[in-house]
Design a protein around this motif. Sequence first.
Motif, PDB file in Angstrom:
ATOM      1  N   ASN A 338       0.845  -1.190   0.000  1.00  0.00           N
ATOM      2  CA  ASN A 338       0.000   0.000   0.000  1.00  0.00           C
ATOM      3  C   ASN A 338       0.885   1.247   0.000  1.00  0.00           C
ATOM      4  O   ASN A 338       2.114   1.148  -0.119  1.00  0.00           O
ATOM      5  CB  ASN A 338      -0.960   0.004   1.200  1.00  0.00           C
ATOM      6  N   VAL A 339       0.289   2.405   0.126  1.00  0.00           N
ATOM      7  CA  VAL A 339       1.055   3.654   0.055  1.00  0.00           C
ATOM      8  C   VAL A 339       2.094   3.737   1.170  1.00  0.00           C
ATOM      9  O   VAL A 339       3.183   4.284   0.983  1.00  0.00           O
ATOM     10  CB  VAL A 339       0.094   4.876   0.094  1.00  0.00           C
ATOM     11  N   VAL A 340       1.802   3.128   2.335  1.00  0.00           N
ATOM     12  CA  VAL A 340       2.755   3.137   3.452  1.00  0.00           C
ATOM     13  C   VAL A 340       4.000   2.321   3.100  1.00  0.00           C
ATOM     14  O   VAL A 340       5.135   2.742   3.362  1.00  0.00           O
ATOM     15  CB  VAL A 340       2.092   2.590   4.740  1.00  0.00           C
ATOM     16  N   SER A 341       3.788   1.153   2.483  1.00  0.00           N
ATOM     17  CA  SER A 341       4.912   0.281   2.101  1.00  0.00           C
ATOM     18  C   SER A 341       5.821   0.981   1.091  1.00  0.00           C
ATOM     19  O   SER A 341       7.044   1.016   1.253  1.00  0.00           O
ATOM     20  CB  SER A 341       4.394  -1.020   1.482  1.00  0.00           C
ATOM     21  N   TRP A 342       5.207   1.518   0.043  1.00  0.00           N
ATOM     22  CA  TRP A 342       5.978   2.200  -1.002  1.00  0.00           C
ATOM     23  C   TRP A 342       6.718   3.407  -0.431  1.00  0.00           C
ATOM     24  O   TRP A 342       7.893   3.647  -0.762  1.00  0.00           O
ATOM     25  CB  TRP A 342       5.047   2.645  -2.141  1.00  0.00           C
ATOM     26  N   THR A 343       6.040   4.154   0.426  1.00  0.00           N
ATOM     27  CA  THR A 343       6.670   5.348   1.001  1.00  0.00           C
ATOM     28  C   THR A 343       7.849   4.962   1.890  1.00  0.00           C
ATOM     29  O   THR A 343       8.879   5.646   1.890  1.00  0.00           O
ATOM     30  CB  THR A 343       5.637   6.164   1.803  1.00  0.00           C
ATOM     31  N   ALA A 344       7.707   3.872   2.652  1.00  0.00           N
ATOM     32  CA  ALA A 344       8.803   3.414   3.515  1.00  0.00           C
ATOM     33  C   ALA A 344      10.052   3.118   2.691  1.00  0.00           C
ATOM     34  O   ALA A 344      11.170   3.502   3.064  1.00  0.00           O
ATOM     35  CB  ALA A 344       8.368   2.175   4.298  1.00  0.00           C
ATOM     36  N   MET A 345       9.862   2.446   1.544  1.00  0.00           N
ATOM     37  CA  MET A 345      11.001   2.117   0.684  1.00  0.00           C
ATOM     38  C   MET A 345      11.577   3.370   0.039  1.00  0.00           C
ATOM     39  O   MET A 345      12.805   3.561  -0.029  1.00  0.00           O
ATOM     40  CB  MET A 345      10.541   1.128  -0.399  1.00  0.00           C
ATOM     41  N   LEU A 346      10.698   4.243  -0.415  1.00  0.00           N
ATOM     42  CA  LEU A 346      11.118   5.480  -1.072  1.00  0.00           C
ATOM     43  C   LEU A 346      11.918   6.368  -0.108  1.00  0.00           C
ATOM     44  O   LEU A 346      12.999   6.859  -0.441  1.00  0.00           O
ATOM     45  CB  LEU A 346       9.871   6.222  -1.575  1.00  0.00           C
ATOM     46  N   VAL A 347      11.380   6.551   1.102  1.00  0.00           N
ATOM     47  CA  VAL A 347      12.060   7.368   2.112  1.00  0.00           C
ATOM     48  C   VAL A 347      13.396   6.732   2.491  1.00  0.00           C
ATOM     49  O   VAL A 347      14.402   7.426   2.671  1.00  0.00           O
ATOM     50  CB  VAL A 347      11.169   7.539   3.373  1.00  0.00           C
ATOM     51  N   SER A 355      19.121   8.620  -3.927  1.00  0.00           N
ATOM     52  CA  SER A 355      18.043   9.529  -4.350  1.00  0.00           C
ATOM     53  C   SER A 355      17.454   9.148  -5.704  1.00  0.00           C
ATOM     54  O   SER A 355      16.249   9.270  -5.922  1.00  0.00           O
ATOM     55  CB  SER A 355      18.557  10.970  -4.384  1.00  0.00           C
ATOM     56  N   GLU A 356      18.306   8.682  -6.634  1.00  0.00           N
ATOM     57  CA  GLU A 356      17.799   8.279  -7.954  1.00  0.00           C
ATOM     58  C   GLU A 356      16.839   7.089  -7.831  1.00  0.00           C
ATOM     59  O   GLU A 356      15.803   7.040  -8.495  1.00  0.00           O
ATOM     60  CB  GLU A 356      18.967   7.923  -8.878  1.00  0.00           C
ATOM     61  N   GLU A 357      17.190   6.137  -6.955  1.00  0.00           N
ATOM     62  CA  GLU A 357      16.316   4.987  -6.723  1.00  0.00           C
ATOM     63  C   GLU A 357      14.993   5.419  -6.093  1.00  0.00           C
ATOM     64  O   GLU A 357      13.936   4.837  -6.362  1.00  0.00           O
ATOM     65  CB  GLU A 357      17.008   3.965  -5.823  1.00  0.00           C
ATOM     66  N   ALA A 358      15.060   6.458  -5.256  1.00  0.00           N
ATOM     67  CA  ALA A 358      13.841   6.969  -4.627  1.00  0.00           C
ATOM     68  C   ALA A 358      12.876   7.522  -5.676  1.00  0.00           C
ATOM     69  O   ALA A 358      11.670   7.247  -5.641  1.00  0.00           O
ATOM     70  CB  ALA A 358      14.185   8.057  -3.608  1.00  0.00           C
ATOM     71  N   VAL A 359      13.423   8.285  -6.616  1.00  0.00           N
ATOM     72  CA  VAL A 359      12.586   8.858  -7.680  1.00  0.00           C
ATOM     73  C   VAL A 359      12.018   7.747  -8.564  1.00  0.00           C
ATOM     74  O   VAL A 359      10.849   7.783  -8.959  1.00  0.00           O
ATOM     75  CB  VAL A 359      13.395   9.873  -8.525  1.00  0.00           C
ATOM     76  N   LYS A 360      12.846   6.741  -8.851  1.00  0.00           N
ATOM     77  CA  LYS A 360      12.383   5.605  -9.663  1.00  0.00           C
ATOM     78  C   LYS A 360      11.276   4.829  -8.935  1.00  0.00           C
ATOM     79  O   LYS A 360      10.295   4.391  -9.549  1.00  0.00           O
ATOM     80  CB  LYS A 360      13.550   4.672  -9.972  1.00  0.00           C
ATOM     81  N   THR A 361      11.433   4.667  -7.620  1.00  0.00           N
ATOM     82  CA  THR A 361      10.417   3.962  -6.824  1.00  0.00           C
ATOM     83  C   THR A 361       9.087   4.689  -6.887  1.00  0.00           C
ATOM     84  O   THR A 361       8.020   4.054  -6.957  1.00  0.00           O
ATOM     85  CB  THR A 361      10.886   3.840  -5.352  1.00  0.00           C
TER      86      THR A 361
END
Length: 746
Positions: A338-347, A355-361
């Motif tokens: 869910n949005v929490v899971s994706w945000t945890a990985m992105l953050v 940072s590049e991986e964060a934008v790609k995520t």
Amino acid sequence: MSLSHASSNHYCTLLKLCCETRNFTNAKNLHSHIIKTFPNPETFLLNNLIASYAKLNSITYARRVFDQIPHPNLYSWNTILSAYSKSGCVPEMECMFNKMPTRDGVSWNSLISGYAGCGSVYHSVKAYSLMLNEGSFNLNRITFSTLLILASKRGCVKFGRQIHGHVVKFGFMSYVFVGSPLVDMYSKMGLIVCARKVFDELPEKNLVMYNTLITGLMRCGRVEDSKRLFFDMRKRDSISWTSMITGFTQNGLDKEAVNLFRDMTLEKLEMDQYTFGSVLTACGGVAASREGKQVHAYVIRTYYKDNIFVASALVDMYCKCKNIKSAETVFKKMTCKNVVSWTAMLVGYGQNGYSEEAVKTFSDMQRYGIEPDDFTFGSVISSCANLASLEEGAQFHARALISGLISFITVSNALVTLYGKCGSIEDSHRLFSEMSFRDEVTWTALVSGYAQFGKANETIRLFESMLAHGLKPDKVTFIGVLSACSRGGLVEKGNKIFESMIKKHGIVPIQDHYTCMIDLFSRSGRLEEAKIFINNMPFSPDAIGWATLLSSCRFYGNMDIGKWAAEFLMELDPHNTASYVLLSSVYAAKGKWDEVARLRKGMRDMGLRKEPGCSWIKYKNQVHVFSADDKSNPFSDQIYSELKKLNYKMIKEGYVPDMNSVLHDVEDTEKIKMLNHHSEKLAIAFGLLFIPPGLPIRVVKNLRVCGDCHNATKYISKVTQREILVRDAARFHLFKDGMCSCGDFW
């Protein structure tokens, strides 16, 4: 069994089974059989049918059955009224209530519950008053529980106290079912003294009450009181332990939370997602990787290994422990995100420098159809800021405007930071001015933006305006202001601000503040004062602090203090190449090449290599990275040809290569060649070839820009009439018309 011989009781049992299995189709089939089997079914059976349809969320069918009852009894009325109440159909509920021939406490409770479910305090109070007028015999524990929960949710202190008075007046204080909501209400309203008083006066207490008060004492920060209550309990259940672990985590006592979880495992109690989520948050808070892995192993042995809440907490924990590979493994194995899971990985990517991986995520998340929230959006914008990717950041700004997420302060703050870090300080200030609400983070973001640009006076004015608006600066704010003073050479002003931070604002300086002060003195050439300041510090500077002093010793040619700083830096971190490189540059400036050679041999013997300088520039969503003498770029021939032309024009304008920027004992012609091919010059030449005229050329460098490159870029901006923005490891440099925004003080 054959339904043709089934009795009313059999049908009631089967209807109950339909409700338990949530099988609406079977309930309708049974209804059909009832119609065929019983020409005139009993009211008792029809009441059960109404209740079943209500539980299966089919209010329409429930009402049809009710309308077919020739003489509905009070239970029939209450059942359909309760159905309307629970489904939130307030107008139908009111209409049905008004039609009732007689009413009892159940009827009134359904009406009050319906209003309470919609959050209407006014109508709930009105219904309660009418109920009292009909007679207090209608009151029961459900009435008070419902009203207390409503008062708690709406934060109505006065209303809650009135209900409390009635609870006492009508003799319901002995009911645990009423006492627990009372304790909960006062706790959630922050009236913890009242909550404790109610708790102490209750003649009977159960686990629910203890757990409620423990939680209440923890939202209010009464940790010690909560601990005493917990350890005084004769019996504790899983909720008691989880409440304490969660409370410790929420109050920043992560080590205590981890230790308590360890004790809980010895009790062999069942744990739920909240237990695991809280202890994993605590492990992440103190970067307890070993303990976090142990909790992970524990989770794998339970039903919660595939729980989305727990898995998201695991991702977050591993990211905070800087174990990004384990975080990726957990994330990839998640069957549902869910949005929490994706945000945890992105953050996590952003916080660990990916940072590049964060934008790609973020892009991957969108492809899966997950809508970002304000926290996700703020995080991906922060990653763009770290990459100095203004174009992508501006696109996110546009999307935030379209989606309405711009109204969230987390998103606006991230955008203010983005424009500041990308060198567009005017855009940062414009966005700041347009914000309807600003908090300490907003002001600090703009203060830091101006500080990075070296605009010392503007930074100080903004800081003073922040104070005038009644906002409290934090440690990060002061880092920004002090760094601005150091970059502007405002030694006395910086000294006063440092003293006010301690004496007026009560902030205990951390290593970063002391590093700013070392930089303040040493950058201005006041190296003896920097040495005195260091000797008076409560602890020794870190590697950055010593390197800062050593760097200024190189600039001002002070060998004595330079050697002193280098010795401490080598002792603190023998594998830090900065001490060797900076000290060798001091010797090189004095022509002491034997000493330079000795230091280089020492580095080779220890297997150390100088961090290679690199610069990068973004063009058409692709990052082009350059190192010194780099010929890997497909456009290298054009880049080197452009540099040759530029060099000729620059020399005509008066440019003279700075040989002191070369730390090698070679001929001058070789030194000039080495200087011409520094990474930032290659990146700037690429920008001149491909970035359209009228647009600024934006270059990012991982190290501080050297003296020769700084001087050369001033000439390049003059001969090409282009704006060139260079963000090095220390600050921004805006080159325009042969001048730099730093005033040659960096």
